[in-house]
Design a protein around this motif. Structure first.
Motif, PDB file in Angstrom:
ATOM      1  N   PRO A   1       0.792  -1.233   0.000  1.00 34.45           N
ATOM      2  CA  PRO A   1       0.000   0.000   0.000  1.00 34.45           C
ATOM      3  C   PRO A   1       0.821   1.278   0.000  1.00 34.45           C
ATOM      4  N   LYS A   2       2.024   1.234   0.622  1.00 39.68           N
ATOM      5  CA  LYS A   2       2.834   2.451   0.739  1.00 39.68           C
ATOM      6  C   LYS A   2       4.296   2.048   0.865  1.00 39.68           C
ATOM      7  N   ALA A   3       5.203   2.850   0.241  1.00 39.81           N
ATOM      8  CA  ALA A   3       6.628   2.517   0.279  1.00 39.81           C
ATOM      9  C   ALA A   3       7.459   3.791   0.310  1.00 39.81           C
ATOM     10  N   ASP A   4       8.711   3.644   0.726  1.00 41.64           N
ATOM     11  CA  ASP A   4       9.698   4.695   0.548  1.00 41.64           C
ATOM     12  C   ASP A   4      10.274   4.576  -0.854  1.00 41.64           C
ATOM     13  N   LEU A   5      10.790   5.681  -1.396  1.00 42.39           N
ATOM     14  CA  LEU A   5      11.384   5.691  -2.726  1.00 42.39           C
ATOM     15  C   LEU A   5      12.789   6.273  -2.662  1.00 42.39           C
ATOM     16  N   ILE A   6      13.716   5.660  -3.388  1.00 46.62           N
ATOM     17  CA  ILE A   6      15.055   6.213  -3.580  1.00 46.62           C
ATOM     18  C   ILE A   6      15.290   6.288  -5.076  1.00 46.62           C
ATOM     19  N   GLY A   7      15.504   7.493  -5.598  1.00 45.31           N
ATOM     20  CA  GLY A   7      15.700   7.669  -7.033  1.00 45.31           C
ATOM     21  C   GLY A   7      16.983   8.401  -7.339  1.00 45.31           C
ATOM     22  N   TYR A   8      17.723   7.885  -8.313  1.00 46.66           N
ATOM     23  CA  TYR A   8      18.973   8.515  -8.762  1.00 46.66           C
ATOM     24  C   TYR A   8      18.766   9.159 -10.119  1.00 46.66           C
ATOM     25  N   SER A   9      19.174  10.430 -10.259  1.00 53.18           N
ATOM     26  CA  SER A   9      19.142  11.142 -11.530  1.00 53.18           C
ATOM     27  C   SER A   9      17.720  11.118 -12.104  1.00 53.18           C
ATOM     28  N   MET A  10      17.498  10.513 -13.274  1.00 55.82           N
ATOM     29  CA  MET A  10      16.159  10.409 -13.822  1.00 55.82           C
ATOM     30  C   MET A  10      15.207   9.787 -12.806  1.00 55.82           C
ATOM     31  N   GLY A  11      15.689   8.794 -12.081  1.00 50.98           N
ATOM     32  CA  GLY A  11      14.865   8.131 -11.078  1.00 50.98           C
ATOM     33  C   GLY A  11      14.438   9.061  -9.957  1.00 50.98           C
ATOM     34  N   GLY A  12      15.279  10.064  -9.649  1.00 52.29           N
ATOM     35  CA  GLY A  12      14.893  11.056  -8.651  1.00 52.29           C
ATOM     36  C   GLY A  12      13.722  11.895  -9.119  1.00 52.29           C
ATOM     37  N   GLY A  13      13.730  12.239 -10.414  1.00 55.83           N
ATOM     38  CA  GLY A  13      12.597  12.968 -10.980  1.00 55.83           C
ATOM     39  C   GLY A  13      11.327  12.140 -10.950  1.00 55.83           C
ATOM     40  N   VAL A  14      11.465  10.847 -11.232  1.00 59.28           N
ATOM     41  CA  VAL A  14      10.309   9.949 -11.178  1.00 59.28           C
ATOM     42  C   VAL A  14       9.787   9.854  -9.743  1.00 59.28           C
ATOM     43  N   ALA A  15      10.700   9.794  -8.774  1.00 63.11           N
ATOM     44  CA  ALA A  15      10.294   9.699  -7.373  1.00 63.11           C
ATOM     45  C   ALA A  15       9.518  10.943  -6.938  1.00 63.11           C
ATOM     46  N   MET A  16      10.004  12.131  -7.342  1.00 61.06           N
ATOM     47  CA  MET A  16       9.276  13.357  -7.004  1.00 61.06           C
ATOM     48  C   MET A  16       7.917  13.389  -7.692  1.00 61.06           C
ATOM     49  N   GLN A  17       7.882  12.960  -8.956  1.00 58.91           N
ATOM     50  CA  GLN A  17       6.606  12.909  -9.680  1.00 58.91           C
ATOM     51  C   GLN A  17       5.650  11.930  -9.011  1.00 58.91           C
ATOM     52  N   PHE A  18       6.167  10.823  -8.524  1.00 61.25           N
ATOM     53  CA  PHE A  18       5.345   9.841  -7.809  1.00 61.25           C
ATOM     54  C   PHE A  18       4.717  10.493  -6.578  1.00 61.25           C
ATOM     55  N   ALA A  19       5.508  11.273  -5.839  1.00 66.61           N
ATOM     56  CA  ALA A  19       4.997  11.934  -4.633  1.00 66.61           C
ATOM     57  C   ALA A  19       3.910  12.946  -4.971  1.00 66.61           C
ATOM     58  N   ILE A  20       4.005  13.537  -6.156  1.00 68.33           N
ATOM     59  CA  ILE A  20       2.989  14.496  -6.608  1.00 68.33           C
ATOM     60  C   ILE A  20       1.714  13.767  -7.030  1.00 68.33           C
ATOM     61  N   ARG A  21       1.853  12.686  -7.810  1.00 64.80           N
ATOM     62  CA  ARG A  21       0.705  12.010  -8.419  1.00 64.80           C
ATOM     63  C   ARG A  21       0.081  10.935  -7.527  1.00 64.80           C
ATOM     64  N   HIS A  22       0.885  10.367  -6.627  1.00 61.84           N
ATOM     65  CA  HIS A  22       0.388   9.248  -5.814  1.00 61.84           C
ATOM     66  C   HIS A  22       0.775   9.445  -4.344  1.00 61.84           C
ATOM     67  N   PRO A  23       0.343  10.536  -3.741  1.00 61.79           N
ATOM     68  CA  PRO A  23       0.775  10.837  -2.367  1.00 61.79           C
ATOM     69  C   PRO A  23       0.379   9.783  -1.347  1.00 61.79           C
ATOM     70  N   GLU A  24      -0.712   9.083  -1.612  1.00 59.18           N
ATOM     71  CA  GLU A  24      -1.182   8.079  -0.656  1.00 59.18           C
ATOM     72  C   GLU A  24      -0.323   6.820  -0.649  1.00 59.18           C
ATOM     73  N   LYS A  25       0.565   6.676  -1.650  1.00 61.92           N
ATOM     74  CA  LYS A  25       1.357   5.457  -1.786  1.00 61.92           C
ATOM     75  C   LYS A  25       2.817   5.640  -1.356  1.00 61.92           C
ATOM     76  N   VAL A  26       3.195   6.855  -0.954  1.00 61.15           N
ATOM     77  CA  VAL A  26       4.603   7.109  -0.625  1.00 61.15           C
ATOM     78  C   VAL A  26       4.731   7.618   0.800  1.00 61.15           C
ATOM     79  N   ARG A  27       5.761   7.132   1.489  1.00 59.27           N
ATOM     80  CA  ARG A  27       6.020   7.566   2.861  1.00 59.27           C
ATOM     81  C   ARG A  27       7.120   8.628   2.885  1.00 59.27           C
ATOM     82  N   LYS A  28       8.316   8.276   2.371  1.00 56.67           N
ATOM     83  CA  LYS A  28       9.430   9.220   2.290  1.00 56.67           C
ATOM     84  C   LYS A  28      10.145   9.041   0.955  1.00 56.67           C
ATOM     85  N   VAL A  29      10.847  10.094   0.524  1.00 58.40           N
ATOM     86  CA  VAL A  29      11.514  10.091  -0.784  1.00 58.40           C
ATOM     87  C   VAL A  29      12.963  10.539  -0.621  1.00 58.40           C
TER      88      VAL A  29
END
Length: 281
Positions: free
Chosen positions: A109-137
């Motif tokens: 249901p919810k996870a932490d995300l670690i993103g490098y470079s392009m993956g960091g942008g995806v992680a921030m976008q995830f926090a914007i689009r799916h806030p209920e599914k992310v704990r920390k980034v």
């Protein structure tokens, strides 16, 4: 993010550390057959690689360390590694939605995300689009807007070709893992076309995210320091922590560190990441 640092990546050998055999699989998400690996047990954390990269040449060593205390879910996003490309933009929006669908597939249901470079942008976008599914980034050497890169990185993008990666771990891993090993030049063109469109996650949207974020950068990683400061300010940074409550978000800038060598600073970064993820609200 695509920068001149990826040219330097051709000098970095793909060092795959010995790890316990993971659980692996493919998840059908939004028309993509996404490859993923699950290592260890505990609270879930998802690893999002950089552009052109794979699990093997982005997270060498990191998975073993993080999996000592966490369930580590490493993925290969659209067109990368064992995940085939499809006729769809390789945008941060699409990739973030794929990761959200993967979590549903894994019943997480919810996870932490670690993103490098392009993956960091995806992680921030995830926090914007799916806030209920992310704990920390955790955002490692990334930008939320294209002009966050230094000028020489922006100028180098239009000149980048598949030939720049000839014989490199980037090309070698693509040809070894991809379902379409002969299409590396096409893949590079696809990624450059995506980069040429630019991106802007939106300062207001980033500010409105509820997940705490840890921004980790090198002092020579190709990202403007003003941009790094802007991201941290948007998440509540730049306050006097002895006089008022600190933001739940954090910032680290490592000395004498580039976009590529940042990933080699794992012994320094992983303890900081663990401390951030373990911190109570």
């Amino acid at each position: 993010m695509l920068t001149t640092a990826f040219l330097l990546m051709t000098l970095v050998p793909a060092d795959v550390s010995t790890q316990q055999k993971p659980t692996t699989g493919y998840a059908s998400v939004n028309g993509v057959k996404m490859y993923y690996e699950v290592h260890g047990s505990g609270e879930p954390v998802v690893l999002l690689h950089g552009a052109f990269m794979t699990i093997t040449n982005n997270w060498s060593g990191w998975i073993g360390e993080l999996a000592k205390t966490r369930k580590v879910i490493a993925v290969e996003m659209q067109g990368h590694g064992r995940t085939a490309d499809i006729e769809r933009d390789i945008s941060s929006e699409n990739l973030a939605d794929d990761v959200a669908a993967l979590l549903d597939h894994l019943k997480i249901p919810k996870a932490d995300l670690i993103g490098y470079s392009m993956g960091g942008g995806v992680a921030m976008q995830f926090a914007i689009r799916h806030p209920e599914k992310v704990r920390k980034v955790v955002v490692i050497s990334s930008t939320f807007r294209r002009d966050g890169m230094v000028k020489e990185a922006l100028d180098a993008l239009p000149k980048l070709t598949a030939d720049a990666f000839k014989g490199s771990p980037i090309e070698v891993e693509y040809k070894k893992l991809s379902p379409t090993p002969d299409e590396f030049p096409k893949f590079v063109k696809r990624m450059l076309a995506t980069a040429s469109k630019g991106h802007d996650l939106g300062a207001d949207k980033l500010k409105a995210t509820t997940a705490p974020m840890f921004f980790i950068h090198g002092d020579a990683d190709g990202i403007r320091l003003e941009h790094v400061a802007e991201m941290f300010r948007l998440k509540g940074g730049e306050i006097h922590g002895d006089m008022k409550p600190r933001s739940a978000s954090r910032l680290a800038i490592l000395p004498n560190t580039t976009h590529v060598t940042l990933m080699q600073r794992m012994p320094v970064i992983v303890p900081m990441v663990n401390d951030f993820l373990d911190a109570k609200p």
